[in-house]
Design an enzyme around this catalytic site. Structure first.
Site, short mmCIF file in Angstrom:
data_model
loop_
_atom_site.label_atom_id
_atom_site.label_comp_id
_atom_site.label_asym_id
_atom_site.label_seq_id
_atom_site.Cartn_x
_atom_site.Cartn_y
_atom_site.Cartn_z
N ASN A 87 37.71 45.85 36.97
CA ASN A 87 39.06 46.16 36.50
C ASN A 87 39.32 45.34 35.25
O ASN A 87 39.13 44.12 35.24
CB ASN A 87 40.09 45.82 37.58
CG ASN A 87 39.94 46.73 38.80
OD1 ASN A 87 39.69 47.92 38.67
ND2 ASN A 87 40.09 46.16 39.98
N HIS A 100 35.22 39.56 36.85
CA HIS A 100 34.49 39.66 38.11
C HIS A 100 34.06 41.10 38.32
O HIS A 100 34.82 42.03 38.05
CB HIS A 100 35.32 39.16 39.30
CG HIS A 100 36.70 39.74 39.37
ND1 HIS A 100 37.72 39.30 38.56
CD2 HIS A 100 37.22 40.72 40.14
CE1 HIS A 100 38.81 39.98 38.84
NE2 HIS A 100 38.54 40.86 39.79
N HIS A 102 33.18 43.75 41.07
CA HIS A 102 33.26 44.06 42.50
C HIS A 102 31.95 44.76 42.89
O HIS A 102 31.60 45.81 42.32
CB HIS A 102 34.42 45.02 42.79
CG HIS A 102 35.78 44.46 42.56
ND1 HIS A 102 36.57 43.97 43.57
CD2 HIS A 102 36.52 44.32 41.42
CE1 HIS A 102 37.74 43.56 43.09
NE2 HIS A 102 37.74 43.76 41.77
P1 DGP Z 1 41.04 42.44 40.77
O1 DGP Z 1 42.18 43.20 41.37
O2 DGP Z 1 39.98 43.34 40.18
O3 DGP Z 1 41.51 41.35 39.81
O4 DGP Z 1 40.31 41.73 41.99
C1 DGP Z 1 40.69 40.49 42.50
C2 DGP Z 1 40.07 40.36 43.85
O5 DGP Z 1 40.11 39.01 44.23
C3 DGP Z 1 40.80 41.15 44.95
O6 DGP Z 1 39.92 42.17 45.45
C4 DGP Z 1 41.10 40.12 46.02
C5 DGP Z 1 40.25 38.94 45.62
N1 DGP Z 1 40.86 37.67 45.92
C6 DGP Z 1 42.13 37.28 45.64
N2 DGP Z 1 42.33 36.02 46.05
C7 DGP Z 1 41.16 35.60 46.59
C8 DGP Z 1 40.72 34.36 47.18
O7 DGP Z 1 41.46 33.38 47.28
N3 DGP Z 1 39.45 34.31 47.65
C9 DGP Z 1 38.60 35.37 47.54
N4 DGP Z 1 37.36 35.23 48.04
N5 DGP Z 1 38.96 36.55 46.98
C10 DGP Z 1 40.22 36.64 46.51
#
Ligand code: DGP
Length: 114
Positions: A87, A100, A102
């Site tokens: 994204n 990042h 996914h």
């Molecule tokens: P995006 O929406 O593409 O920016 O994805 C962010 C992702 O990060 C979302 O799928 C949830 C994940 N996420 C948010 N907070 C945390 C966290 O504290 N730990 C982990 N492992 N993932 C997280």
């Protein structure tokens, strides 16, 4: 107060995460809100906010993310059956402004994506 992104704080071990891969350039950990049986986030350690702010000097690093994602998918048992999603920008759902990828697998996916 800190200017670090959430993912920099994971990289720096300030908050916990289920880390599945790490090297000098990249880290990968399980998404806290998984959207598939395998949902891993593959991140550069360099704090780039999004792909659209990366420069030519980041080409190798961005390539490394793809290669590491494929390697991790293989290690997780999804060698030829995974989807990669990036994204780029709040308008398309980016919530953490640290690049990042996914890495998703373990269920069927529709196309076009929602
Ligand atoms: P995006 O929406 O593409 O920016 O994805 C962010 C992702 O990060 C979302 O799928 C949830 C994940 N996420 C948010 N907070 C945390 C966290 O504290 N730990 C982990 N492992 N993932 C997280």
């Amino acid at each position: 107060m800190t200017d670090k992104t959430l993912f920099e704080r994971i990289i720096d071990r300030e908050i916990p995460a289920d880390i599945v891969y790490e090297d000098e350039q990249c880290i990968a950990f399980r998404d806290v809100n998984p959207q598939a049986p395998m949902h891993i986030l593959v991140c550069p350690k360099k704090p780039l906010a999004m792909v659209s702010v990366a420069g030519a000097e980041d080409a190798s690093l961005l390539g490394q993310l793809m290669l590491r994602a494929a390697q991790i998918a293989d290690e997780q048992g999804y060698k030829d059956a995974f989807r990669l999603v990036i994204n780029n920008g709040a308008a398309v759902g980016q919530t953490v402004f640290h690049i990042h990828v996914h890495l998703l697998g373990g269920r069927s996916f529709t196309w076009p994506p929602g």
